[in-house]
Design a protein around this motif. Structure first.
Motif, PDB file in Angstrom:
ATOM      1  N   UNK A 325       0.838  -1.204   0.000  1.00  0.00           N
ATOM      2  CA  UNK A 325       0.000   0.000   0.000  1.00  0.00           C
ATOM      3  C   UNK A 325       0.869   1.248   0.000  1.00  0.00           C
ATOM      4  N   UNK A 326       0.252   2.364  -0.397  1.00  0.00           N
ATOM      5  CA  UNK A 326       1.006   3.620  -0.478  1.00  0.00           C
ATOM      6  C   UNK A 326       1.640   4.025   0.832  1.00  0.00           C
ATOM      7  N   UNK A 327       0.933   3.818   1.940  1.00  0.00           N
ATOM      8  CA  UNK A 327       1.483   4.231   3.233  1.00  0.00           C
ATOM      9  C   UNK A 327       2.705   3.392   3.606  1.00  0.00           C
ATOM     10  N   UNK A 364      -3.813   2.579   5.737  1.00  0.00           N
ATOM     11  CA  UNK A 364      -4.316   1.548   4.832  1.00  0.00           C
ATOM     12  C   UNK A 364      -5.697   1.060   5.268  1.00  0.00           C
ATOM     13  N   UNK A 365      -5.901   0.956   6.569  1.00  0.00           N
ATOM     14  CA  UNK A 365      -7.189   0.494   7.084  1.00  0.00           C
ATOM     15  C   UNK A 365      -8.277   1.520   6.816  1.00  0.00           C
ATOM     16  N   UNK A 366      -7.936   2.788   6.938  1.00  0.00           N
ATOM     17  CA  UNK A 366      -8.925   3.828   6.682  1.00  0.00           C
ATOM     18  C   UNK A 366      -9.367   3.811   5.224  1.00  0.00           C
ATOM     19  N   UNK A 381     -15.599   0.144  12.064  1.00  0.00           N
ATOM     20  CA  UNK A 381     -14.858   0.860  13.101  1.00  0.00           C
ATOM     21  C   UNK A 381     -13.365   0.684  12.824  1.00  0.00           C
ATOM     22  N   UNK A 382     -12.645   1.755  12.525  1.00  0.00           N
ATOM     23  CA  UNK A 382     -11.220   1.597  12.222  1.00  0.00           C
ATOM     24  C   UNK A 382     -10.384   1.114  13.394  1.00  0.00           C
ATOM     25  N   UNK A 470      -5.653  -3.479   4.309  1.00  0.00           N
ATOM     26  CA  UNK A 470      -6.494  -2.771   5.258  1.00  0.00           C
ATOM     27  C   UNK A 470      -7.056  -3.573   6.404  1.00  0.00           C
ATOM     28  N   UNK A 471      -7.033  -4.905   6.316  1.00  0.00           N
ATOM     29  CA  UNK A 471      -7.522  -5.700   7.443  1.00  0.00           C
ATOM     30  C   UNK A 471      -6.387  -5.908   8.449  1.00  0.00           C
ATOM     31  N   UNK A 472      -6.713  -6.487   9.579  1.00  0.00           N
ATOM     32  CA  UNK A 472      -5.691  -6.787  10.591  1.00  0.00           C
ATOM     33  C   UNK A 472      -5.246  -8.241  10.528  1.00  0.00           C
ATOM     34  N   UNK A 473      -6.190  -9.117  10.190  1.00  0.00           N
ATOM     35  CA  UNK A 473      -5.931 -10.551  10.103  1.00  0.00           C
ATOM     36  C   UNK A 473      -6.359 -11.036   8.727  1.00  0.00           C
TER      37      UNK A 473
END
Length: 590
Positions: A325-327, A364-366, A381-382, A470-473
């Motif tokens: 991702x860009x970030x 990325x999550x946002x 919910x971020x 963007x996900x955590x898992x």
């Protein structure tokens, strides 16, 4: 304005360089006479693949095989590997998916216009299929690496007025039609593709058969003067992606003879088409010197299926820059100079502070949260633990395994909020895959108010990029040993997303329990019954989620980022197509 030399990658000034050439409707500029001559007369690796995912807007891919092929092209251009690629135009794509609120998949053609993305070449070749002459043209997509060279991609197309109506549609649908339709596609890809490269005066040193769909090119090579089986074997590389015998398609002998007899001499047909029919995979095994599976486990399974052949393992990868991702690109650029061209440098990720990794992931999550709100009208919910699952909707992928016991999932959610993001298309003819999608929707409705979940429509490469960053898992629950490799979890690792997966495919090699992620159930070779395997899988799935993953995410934030960082350092540094293509270059291409 500077141009890039397609051979050596150097920047050149088109206005001053003495070395240019007109080829295939384009002007190419070079830094030296040697580079120009190499471009014109140098031998190329010809990479044949039924599907290639080069852009989301070019829907000539269905899943991992095509996306991998796109990453092969990108890394080959970065690394200046002299490659050309051949595929079918698939004018109506794989499938455009629309989902009803109940989760019913509505299929339509994913039509697109080649003129908007590539240029048509004037050269034509002809193949005889049955009693019809079928004309083939090619569309050219030049993939330019931002830092390296060029890989031309030739998209073969039979939609020409001189062809009969039924033959104009041969290159319309990816994996469409009946067996006869698919064999016609194999003839166009393998035989027609080899002829097109010859007609374009492209000298081929090696042919890389990516899955067996294009393996008829071996019979085309055998027809050439002076060629024999050994010489063809020395020119061909075969990468098999299929882990079980039933997945290898065999075409009836009478159909194969009828469609091929006008092109292939009877002696070759008798030699390579058995009484039980034409098996393209067996043809590729027999006529390729270098054969490989796509993970170590897959190599072992393939060796059991084809014990008479020497099969190697080259574990798949993903293109580092594309799937970061860009970030995280910005973060790696600041701390690990050169990471995109030498992704093994990501092993140095420990130099990046925890807070900066958190910040890059929040960005990325946002982006995923914003996309879900725009497309599905759901406010994620971020701050909540977000689990992603996205791949082709097929029975063996087991998208519904997570929902086997909704009460246990609810119980886990009471320890800390859980959000679920799903995506994936079913083949139009796959009723079981479509049922899986409906069952996911049913489960998400049952969980409404306790566990938030969405199913994203019309999964594409762009959506894959958003989700794997963007996900955590990243959840993966295939039925072993059906996952030959899988690559989505590798994309996730590039972005610090942690894998939670059944021990199959690549994850057997990438898994370090509690360090790079967590395993679900026993390994594929464990001596357990299917009933016991499923019991252990569900035990791990719910207990690790409730007692390890959720508490670590919410209560041990530094420990969580440590696992994120380990995932990058121990997975992303290795499971990439730069490493993979260097293996092919040194072991198979040279």
């Amino acid at each position: 304005m500077a141009a890039r030399d397609p051979v050596c990658g150097m920047l050149v000034d088109p206005a001053t360089t003495a070395y240019s050439v007109e080829a295939r409707g384009e002007t190419y500029h070079f830094s030296s006479e040697l580079c120009r001559d190499t471009f014109i007369r140098g031998e190329k690796i010809a990479y044949f693949s039924m599907e290639i995912g080069i852009e989301s807007e070019i829907p000539t891919y269905s899943g991992g095989l095509g996306v991998l092929a796109g990453d092969v092209i990108r890394s080959s251009a970065d690394l200046l590997i002299p490659m050309v690629a051949v595929t079918l135009i698939n004018r109506k794509g794989y499938v455009r998916q629309r989902l009803t609120p109940e989760g019913d998949q509505i299929d339509s053609a994913d039509e697109w216009d080649p003129k908007e993305h590539m240029r048509e070449l004037s050269r034509r070749v002809t193949v005889r299929i049955g009693d019809a002459n079928v004309a083939i043209r090619a569309w050219l997509y030049d993939y330019w690496s931002p830092v390296g060279g060029l890989v031309p991609v030739f998209f073969l197309d039979t939609d020409l007025p001189e062809n009969a109506p039924e033959d104009r549609g041969i290159t319309d649908h990816l994996y469409g039609g009946d067996q006869e339709y698919r064999l016609k596609q194999a003839i166009v890809l393998g035989i027609g593709g080899a002829r097109m490269l010859a007609a374009l005066d492209i000298r081929v040193g090696k042919y890389h058969i990516n899955e067996s769909h294009s393996s008829l090119l071996t019979l085309e090579l055998l027809r050439h003067p002076g060629m024999d089986e050994e010489k063809v074997q020395m020119q061909c590389i075969f990468t098999t992606h299929t882990p079980v015998a039933v997945a290898f398609e065999t075409f009836p002998r009478d159909t194969a003879i009828r469609l091929l007899s006008a092109e292939i001499p009877p002696t070759l047909l008798d030699e390579y088409i058995g009484e039980d029919g034409l098996a393209l995979a067996t043809l590729a095994f027999r006529l390729s010197k270098y054969v490989n599976g796509v993970t170590t486990a897959h190599m072992n399974f393939s060796q059991q299926l084809f014990p008479g052949f020497h099969i190697r393992a080259v574990t798949n990868g993903v293109h580092p820059h594309t799937w970061t991702s860009g970030s995280f690109r910005d973060l790696y650029d600041r701390y690990i100079a050169g990471w995109a061209q030498e992704p093994e440098l990501l092993v140095r990720v420990d130099a990046i502070p925890h807070e900066e990794i958190r910040h890059a992931h929040r960005q990325a999550k946002q982006a995923l949260v914003d996309y879900v709100r725009e497309k599905n009208g759901v406010d994620l919910d971020p701050e909540a633990l977000t689990i992603g699952f996205a791949r082709r909707a097929a029975a063996y992928k087991r998208a519904t395994l997570l929902f086997s016991d909704l009460d246990k999932l609810r119980e886990a959610g009471r320890r800390g909020a859980i959000q679920l993001v799903f995506a994936g298309k079913a083949h139009p003819a796959d009723a079981v895959g479509k049922q899986e999608i409906r069952e996911v929707h049913d489960a998400l409705r049952d969980l409404d108010g306790e566990v938030t979940g969405v199913y994203l429509e019309n999964y594409t490469m762009d959506i894959a990029g958003l989700m794997t960053a963007g996900v955590d898992i990243w959840l993966n629950t295939p039925l072993p040993p059906f996952e030959a490799s899988g690559t989505s979890g590798m994309k996730a690792a590039l972005n610090g997303v942690i894998n939670f997966s059944v021990l199959d495919g690549w994850w057997i090699e990438g898994w370090i329990e509690g360090t790079t992620g967590w395993a679900i159930g026993p390994g594929p070779g464990a001596p357990v019954s299917e009933e016991e395997r499923r019991r252990q899988e569900l035990q791990d799935l719910y207990s690790k989620l409730e007692y390890l993953i959720i508490p670590t995410y919410y209560l041990r934030k530094d420990a969580w980022v440590t696992i994120m960082r380990s995932s990058i350092a121990k997975i992303a540094y290795y499971f990439n197509t730069h490493r993979m293509m260097r293996r092919y270059a040194t072991e198979a291409y040279l």
